[in-house]
Design an enzyme around this catalytic site. Sequence first.
Site, short mmCIF file in Angstrom:
data_model
loop_
_atom_site.label_atom_id
_atom_site.label_comp_id
_atom_site.label_asym_id
_atom_site.label_seq_id
_atom_site.Cartn_x
_atom_site.Cartn_y
_atom_site.Cartn_z
N ALA A 1 -6.74 -4.75 7.14
CA ALA A 1 -7.61 -3.60 6.83
C ALA A 1 -8.91 -4.01 6.16
O ALA A 1 -9.81 -3.19 6.03
CB ALA A 1 -6.86 -2.60 5.96
N ASP B 1 -1.05 -6.07 9.00
CA ASP B 1 -2.02 -5.01 8.68
C ASP B 1 -3.30 -5.68 8.18
O ASP B 1 -3.31 -6.27 7.10
CB ASP B 1 -1.43 -4.08 7.60
CG ASP B 1 -2.37 -2.93 7.27
OD1 ASP B 1 -3.45 -2.81 7.88
OD2 ASP B 1 -2.01 -2.13 6.38
N TRP C 1 0.87 -1.18 0.00
CA TRP C 1 0.00 0.00 0.00
C TRP C 1 0.90 1.23 0.00
O TRP C 1 1.80 1.33 0.86
CB TRP C 1 -0.87 -0.05 1.26
CG TRP C 1 -1.79 1.10 1.44
CD1 TRP C 1 -2.58 1.69 0.49
CD2 TRP C 1 -2.03 1.82 2.66
NE1 TRP C 1 -3.30 2.72 1.04
CE2 TRP C 1 -2.98 2.83 2.37
CE3 TRP C 1 -1.55 1.71 3.96
CZ2 TRP C 1 -3.45 3.71 3.33
CZ3 TRP C 1 -2.02 2.58 4.92
CH2 TRP C 1 -2.96 3.57 4.61
N LYS D 1 -13.41 -0.14 6.42
CA LYS D 1 -14.03 -0.80 5.26
C LYS D 1 -15.15 -1.74 5.71
O LYS D 1 -16.24 -1.69 5.18
CB LYS D 1 -12.99 -1.60 4.47
CG LYS D 1 -11.60 -1.02 4.48
CD LYS D 1 -11.41 0.15 3.54
CE LYS D 1 -10.08 0.81 3.83
NZ LYS D 1 -9.59 1.73 2.86
C1 LMR Z 1 -6.76 2.82 -0.41
O1 LMR Z 1 -5.75 2.13 -0.46
O2 LMR Z 1 -7.27 3.34 -1.41
C2 LMR Z 1 -7.43 3.06 0.91
O3 LMR Z 1 -6.81 2.31 1.90
C3 LMR Z 1 -7.56 4.49 1.25
C4 LMR Z 1 -6.28 5.15 1.60
O4 LMR Z 1 -6.20 5.74 2.68
O5 LMR Z 1 -5.34 5.12 0.79
#
Ligand code: LMR
Length: 398
Positions: free
Chosen positions: A210, A208, A127, A243
Site C-alpha cells: 500500500a 499487501d 492494519w 498514497k
Molecule cells: C490508514 O491505515 O490510516 C489508511 O490506510 C487509511 C485507512 O483506510 O484506514
Amino acid sequence: MFESLSAAKPDAILALMATFREDPRTDKVDLGVGVYKDGSGNTPVMGAIRKAEAQLHKSQTTKTYVGPAGDAGFNAAMIDLVFGDDVPKDRIRAAQAPGGSGALRILAELLRRARADATTWVSDPTWPNHVPLLGAAGLNLKQYPYFDAASGTVRFDEMIAVLGAAKAGDIVLLHGCCHNPTGANLTAAQWDQVTELVLEKELFPFVDLAYQGFGDGLEQDAAGMRRMAAKVPEMAVAASCSKNFAVYRERTGSAFVLGRSPDEAHIAIGQLLGVARGMYSMPPDHGAALVKLVLQSQELTTEWKDELETMRLRMLSLREGFAEALRRQSNSDRFDFLKHHRGMFSRLGATPEQVEQLRAEHGVYMVGDSRINVAGLPENDLDQLAAAILSVMGSSAS
Ligand code: LMR
C-alpha cells in the site's frame, strides 16, 4: 427489517477522523488517518496528476464501461511498477480494483473459493481493517507474532517459528513495505528467509503493498516482494495507488495473481473477475486513467517520482526531528526506534488511556494503539509535541 440490527461498532481510524474534524481547537495535531500531509498540513493533488487530469479532460471522449478488469494500459503499467523486470510476467495477471482495499477483498474472495479450509496468517498487529475486510470474505484468520513493542523491532524468530508450523496450503499475509501500524519492516535477508519458508512449507504468500515509495524508495520498497515473486510458484498481491499517487478518494488499486503457469494465471484472473462482477461489477475509472497517463509518459513519470521522493524524504526528516526532540527532552534513547522505522507509521508505545489523555488535554490525535502518522507531525512544533507526549507518557528513561 432494521430493528433486528444493533448499532455498528465505529471503525477506529474513520471515527478518529470525524472527531478530529469536529474539534474546535486551532492548535490540534492530527496524527490519525494515514494520508500524506505537506508542511502546511494539506494533502495536495500531485503536480503530475493535475497535468494528467488536464490531458484527460481534453482527450476523454466516452464514459462507457471499462469492464471488470479495468484498463489494459493501466494494468500493464502497474505490473511494471510493482514487479519490475525480474519476475516472469507471463505468469502474472492484473485487475484494476477500487483501491488497495478493493484489491484485498476480491483476492480474499478468490482465495476462499480456491481453498476454503486454509488458514490465513496475519501479523500481530496488522492494519485494523485487514481483519474485517478479509474476515468478511470468509477467510479463517490467525495471527503470527510480528512486533516487539519494547524494542520496536520485528519478532522475526517467533514469526518464523509460528509460520513454520502452519499447514501446507495456508495463506500468509505480508506487508510489502512500510508495515501498518508499526513501521517495522522485514530486512532483505528476512524476506529471503520467509521466501525459503514459503517454498519449504508450501505456503501461499498474499502481499499487501500500500505504500510503495514511502519507505526506502520505489524500487527498494518492492525489492523483497519481487525477489519472493521470482521464486515462488504462486502468489497474490494487492497494490494501492492511494498514497503514492495521492489519489485516495479516486479508489485506485490493483489485484495481481501469479500462477504456476500462464494457463493457471489465466484461470485465476477469470475467477477473480467473476468475483469483481458479483461484488461491484466494474472498477471506477478516473484514478486509474490518471495513473496510466502518468506512467505512460516519461515526462510525467519523472515529475511524479520527484514529488514522491520529496514526500518520502519529508517523512524521513520528520522521523529524525521528532526522535531527536524526544531524545533531548527525555534524556533517553527510548524513542530512537522512530528513526529506524520506515513509512507513514510508528507506534509510540502509549497506553489507550494515555492516547485519550493526549487527545483530551493536548489536542493530539492518534489511533488508540498509539499509532502515529509521521506525515502529520508539525515540523515547526516538534518540541512542543514531544513535551506534551512526555508529560503524559512520563519523561524518565525506561
Ligand atoms: C490508514 O491505515 O490510516 C489508511 O490506510 C487509511 C485507512 O483506510 O484506514
